[in-house]
Design a protein around this motif. Structure first.
Motif, PDB file in Angstrom:
ATOM      1  N   PHE A 152       0.823  -1.210   0.000  1.00 30.08           N
ATOM      2  CA  PHE A 152       0.000   0.000   0.000  1.00 30.08           C
ATOM      3  C   PHE A 152       0.859   1.262   0.000  1.00 30.08           C
ATOM      4  CE2 PHE A 152      -3.385  -2.772   2.080  1.00 30.08           C
ATOM      5  CZ  PHE A 152      -4.106  -2.906   0.902  1.00 30.08           C
ATOM      6  N   GLU A 153       2.050   1.189   0.582  1.00 32.04           N
ATOM      7  CA  GLU A 153       2.960   2.335   0.517  1.00 32.04           C
ATOM      8  C   GLU A 153       3.468   2.534  -0.906  1.00 32.04           C
ATOM      9  OE1 GLU A 153       5.908   1.392   3.414  1.00 32.04           O
ATOM     10  OE2 GLU A 153       4.805   2.298   5.081  1.00 32.04           O
ATOM     11  N   GLU A 154       3.679   1.435  -1.629  1.00 27.07           N
ATOM     12  CA  GLU A 154       4.104   1.521  -3.028  1.00 27.07           C
ATOM     13  C   GLU A 154       3.074   2.286  -3.845  1.00 27.07           C
ATOM     14  OE1 GLU A 154       6.547  -2.685  -3.709  1.00 27.07           O
ATOM     15  OE2 GLU A 154       4.421  -2.536  -4.194  1.00 27.07           O
ATOM     16  N   ASP A 155       1.817   1.911  -3.660  1.00 23.85           N
ATOM     17  CA  ASP A 155       0.734   2.495  -4.455  1.00 23.85           C
ATOM     18  C   ASP A 155      -0.539   2.545  -3.608  1.00 23.85           C
ATOM     19  OD1 ASP A 155      -1.107   3.334  -6.268  1.00 23.85           O
ATOM     20  OD2 ASP A 155      -0.832   1.691  -7.689  1.00 23.85           O
ATOM     21  N   PRO A 156      -0.796   3.676  -2.934  1.00 24.14           N
ATOM     22  CA  PRO A 156      -1.985   3.793  -2.075  1.00 24.14           C
ATOM     23  C   PRO A 156      -3.304   3.607  -2.817  1.00 24.14           C
ATOM     24  CG  PRO A 156      -0.411   5.544  -1.606  1.00 24.14           C
ATOM     25  CD  PRO A 156       0.060   4.866  -2.860  1.00 24.14           C
ATOM     26  N   LEU A 157      -3.284   3.741  -4.149  1.00 25.87           N
ATOM     27  CA  LEU A 157      -4.516   3.536  -4.909  1.00 25.87           C
ATOM     28  C   LEU A 157      -5.027   2.106  -4.738  1.00 25.87           C
ATOM     29  CD1 LEU A 157      -6.390   5.148  -6.804  1.00 25.87           C
ATOM     30  CD2 LEU A 157      -5.145   4.159  -8.733  1.00 25.87           C
ATOM     31  N   ARG A 158      -4.145   1.209  -4.335  1.00 23.78           N
ATOM     32  CA  ARG A 158      -4.559  -0.170  -4.088  1.00 23.78           C
ATOM     33  C   ARG A 158      -5.588  -0.257  -2.962  1.00 23.78           C
ATOM     34  NH1 ARG A 158       1.653  -2.265  -4.677  1.00 23.78           N
ATOM     35  NH2 ARG A 158       1.582  -2.771  -6.900  1.00 23.78           N
ATOM     36  N   ALA A 162      -8.984  -2.169  -3.276  1.00 29.00           N
ATOM     37  CA  ALA A 162      -9.409  -3.174  -2.299  1.00 29.00           C
ATOM     38  C   ALA A 162     -10.888  -2.999  -1.975  1.00 29.00           C
ATOM     39  CB  ALA A 162      -8.568  -3.060  -1.030  1.00 29.00           C
ATOM     40  N   PHE A 163     -11.304  -1.766  -1.734  1.00 26.87           N
ATOM     41  CA  PHE A 163     -12.714  -1.499  -1.433  1.00 26.87           C
ATOM     42  C   PHE A 163     -13.602  -1.902  -2.608  1.00 26.87           C
ATOM     43  CE2 PHE A 163     -11.416   2.275   1.496  1.00 26.87           C
ATOM     44  CZ  PHE A 163     -10.960   1.372   2.438  1.00 26.87           C
ATOM     45  N   ARG A 164     -13.130  -1.620  -3.805  1.00 21.30           N
ATOM     46  CA  ARG A 164     -13.922  -1.945  -4.998  1.00 21.30           C
ATOM     47  C   ARG A 164     -14.132  -3.452  -5.129  1.00 21.30           C
ATOM     48  NH1 ARG A 164     -12.685  -2.675 -10.455  1.00 21.30           N
ATOM     49  NH2 ARG A 164     -10.492  -2.057 -10.252  1.00 21.30           N
ATOM     50  N   PHE A 165     -13.073  -4.220  -4.875  1.00 20.56           N
ATOM     51  CA  PHE A 165     -13.192  -5.674  -4.980  1.00 20.56           C
ATOM     52  C   PHE A 165     -14.046  -6.251  -3.850  1.00 20.56           C
ATOM     53  CE2 PHE A 165      -8.874  -5.396  -7.193  1.00 20.56           C
ATOM     54  CZ  PHE A 165      -9.449  -5.410  -8.450  1.00 20.56           C
ATOM     55  N   ILE A 166     -13.894  -5.709  -2.643  1.00 20.64           N
ATOM     56  CA  ILE A 166     -14.708  -6.170  -1.512  1.00 20.64           C
ATOM     57  C   ILE A 166     -16.188  -5.957  -1.820  1.00 20.64           C
ATOM     58  CG2 ILE A 166     -15.327  -5.710   0.891  1.00 20.64           C
ATOM     59  CD1 ILE A 166     -12.335  -4.994   1.338  1.00 20.64           C
ATOM     60  N   ALA A 167     -16.508  -4.783  -2.357  1.00 22.07           N
ATOM     61  CA  ALA A 167     -17.897  -4.457  -2.671  1.00 22.07           C
ATOM     62  C   ALA A 167     -18.434  -5.305  -3.823  1.00 22.07           C
ATOM     63  CB  ALA A 167     -18.017  -2.972  -3.006  1.00 22.07           C
ATOM     64  N   LYS A 168     -17.613  -5.515  -4.829  1.00 21.07           N
ATOM     65  CA  LYS A 168     -18.071  -6.234  -6.022  1.00 21.07           C
ATOM     66  C   LYS A 168     -18.267  -7.723  -5.771  1.00 21.07           C
ATOM     67  CE  LYS A 168     -17.012  -7.017 -10.905  1.00 21.07           C
ATOM     68  NZ  LYS A 168     -16.135  -6.651 -12.047  1.00 21.07           N
ATOM     69  N   PHE A 169     -17.338  -8.323  -5.012  1.00 21.33           N
ATOM     70  CA  PHE A 169     -17.363  -9.775  -4.843  1.00 21.33           C
ATOM     71  C   PHE A 169     -17.768 -10.219  -3.436  1.00 21.33           C
ATOM     72  CE2 PHE A 169     -14.127  -8.909  -8.161  1.00 21.33           C
ATOM     73  CZ  PHE A 169     -14.763  -9.540  -9.228  1.00 21.33           C
ATOM     74  N   ASN A 170     -18.198  -9.262  -2.611  1.00 18.94           N
ATOM     75  CA  ASN A 170     -18.636  -9.573  -1.244  1.00 18.94           C
ATOM     76  C   ASN A 170     -17.547 -10.334  -0.485  1.00 18.94           C
ATOM     77  OD1 ASN A 170     -20.395  -9.650   0.957  1.00 18.94           O
ATOM     78  ND2 ASN A 170     -21.287 -11.607   0.317  1.00 18.94           N
ATOM     79  N   ASP A 194      -7.388  12.832  -9.866  1.00 16.25           N
ATOM     80  CA  ASP A 194      -7.939  12.251 -11.090  1.00 16.25           C
ATOM     81  C   ASP A 194      -7.784  10.731 -11.097  1.00 16.25           C
ATOM     82  OD1 ASP A 194      -8.687  14.722 -12.045  1.00 16.25           O
ATOM     83  OD2 ASP A 194      -6.848  15.026 -13.193  1.00 16.25           O
ATOM     84  N   LYS A 195      -6.675  10.242 -10.517  1.00 16.19           N
ATOM     85  CA  LYS A 195      -6.453   8.797 -10.433  1.00 16.19           C
ATOM     86  C   LYS A 195      -7.498   8.157  -9.516  1.00 16.19           C
ATOM     87  CE  LYS A 195      -2.616   8.349 -12.890  1.00 16.19           C
ATOM     88  NZ  LYS A 195      -2.534   7.481 -14.100  1.00 16.19           N
ATOM     89  N   ILE A 196      -7.793   8.837  -8.420  1.00 17.27           N
ATOM     90  CA  ILE A 196      -8.786   8.325  -7.471  1.00 17.27           C
ATOM     91  C   ILE A 196     -10.167   8.290  -8.122  1.00 17.27           C
ATOM     92  CG2 ILE A 196      -9.920   8.725  -5.256  1.00 17.27           C
ATOM     93  CD1 ILE A 196      -7.344  10.113  -4.329  1.00 17.27           C
ATOM     94  N   LYS A 197     -10.521   9.372  -8.802  1.00 16.06           N
ATOM     95  CA  LYS A 197     -11.826   9.443  -9.462  1.00 16.06           C
ATOM     96  C   LYS A 197     -11.960   8.365 -10.533  1.00 16.06           C
ATOM     97  CE  LYS A 197     -12.381  14.427  -8.712  1.00 16.06           C
ATOM     98  NZ  LYS A 197     -12.409  15.762  -9.372  1.00 16.06           N
ATOM     99  N   ALA A 198     -10.879   8.125 -11.272  1.00 16.60           N
ATOM    100  CA  ALA A 198     -10.914   7.108 -12.329  1.00 16.60           C
ATOM    101  C   ALA A 198     -11.164   5.725 -11.741  1.00 16.60           C
ATOM    102  CB  ALA A 198      -9.599   7.121 -13.109  1.00 16.60           C
ATOM    103  N   GLU A 199     -10.550   5.443 -10.597  1.00 16.77           N
ATOM    104  CA  GLU A 199     -10.750   4.147  -9.945  1.00 16.77           C
ATOM    105  C   GLU A 199     -12.171   4.033  -9.393  1.00 16.77           C
ATOM    106  OE1 GLU A 199      -9.697   0.383  -9.139  1.00 16.77           O
ATOM    107  OE2 GLU A 199      -8.293   1.826 -10.014  1.00 16.77           O
ATOM    108  N   MET A 200     -12.681   5.121  -8.841  1.00 19.73           N
ATOM    109  CA  MET A 200     -14.028   5.105  -8.262  1.00 19.73           C
ATOM    110  C   MET A 200     -15.105   4.961  -9.327  1.00 19.73           C
ATOM    111  SD  MET A 200     -13.540   7.942  -5.220  1.00 19.73           S
ATOM    112  CE  MET A 200     -15.208   7.799  -4.592  1.00 19.73           C
TER     113      MET A 200
END
Length: 220
Positions: A152-158, A162-170, A194-200
């Protein structure tokens, strides 16, 4: 996976095999295939370098060849093929200091984010699993590959991913991964908005409520 998806992978894998190279499904492609879902994004990886691919795929897009990524359209589908690689330390919360092309998936998987996204499927549909990703997929567990604090320090966008995958796959979150997110959530502020918005924007409509709850729980 739909029959047409299978035929697409078979077709491209056959091209690579004819020229002495391997092709694997990986990332969301292999994950969704193993879950019996329709595959909408085609993410493949290979032991061929972009220079080697150019010899038999001259009409592909080589714009990002220095990163090992080659794009092509085949049968009306957009496909991304990335050379297996090792990565150096991350220098700006997003990009590695260097990349090195390799031939072995065992050297490639350690750079990936979560175990469920590091399952390699070859042309014979043999699953290569170096980090218990199949078990995590079966038990619906989200687990970071390696040290979650480092990843997560390498890339906090992960964290957002993580939240996206938790929500999508329960999914249930691995305790070590959970602790790292709690401690490192403030790093999100260092990212380009912009990176955060793109992921969201990748969060599906049915997953929005769960995703927003996770953002609130971790105070992001």
């Amino acid at each position: 996976m739909l029959k047409t998806n299978l035929e697409l992978f078979d077709k491209i894998a056959n091209i690579f095999n004819k020229h002495g190279f391997k092709l694997y499904m990986v990332g969301g492609t292999s994950r969704d295939f193993l879950l019996g879902m329709q595959v909408l994004d085609f993410d493949f990886t290979t032991d061929a370098t972009p220079a080697e691919m150019y010899n038999f795929l001259p009409n592909a897009n080589y714009r990002f060849k220095e990163f090992g990524t080659v794009s092509l359209k085949i049968d009306g589908e957009h496909v991304e093929i990335t050379t297996l690689r090792e990565e150096g330390e991350y220098v700006d919360y997003r990009h590695p200091a260097y990349i090195k092309f390799v031939k072995d998936p065992r050297l490639d998987y350690v750079r990936r984010d979560f175990t469920i996204n590091a399952l390699y499927i070859d042309e014979k549909y043999t699953v290569l699993d170096f980090c218990s990703g199949l078990n995590d997929l079966k038990t619906k567990t989200l687990r970071v590959i390696g040290d979650p604090y480092l990843r997560f320090e390498e890339d906090p966008l992960r964290i957002i991913r993580a939240f996206r995958f938790i929500a999508k796959f329960n999914l249930n979150i691995d305790p070590l991964t959970d602790n790292a997110i709690k401690d490192l959530a403030p790093l999100i502020k260092k990212l380009n908005p912009d990176k955060i918005k793109a992921e969201m924007r990748k969060v599906g409509e049915k997953e929005q409520n769960t995703f927003k709850k996770l953002m609130n729980i971790y105070k992001i």
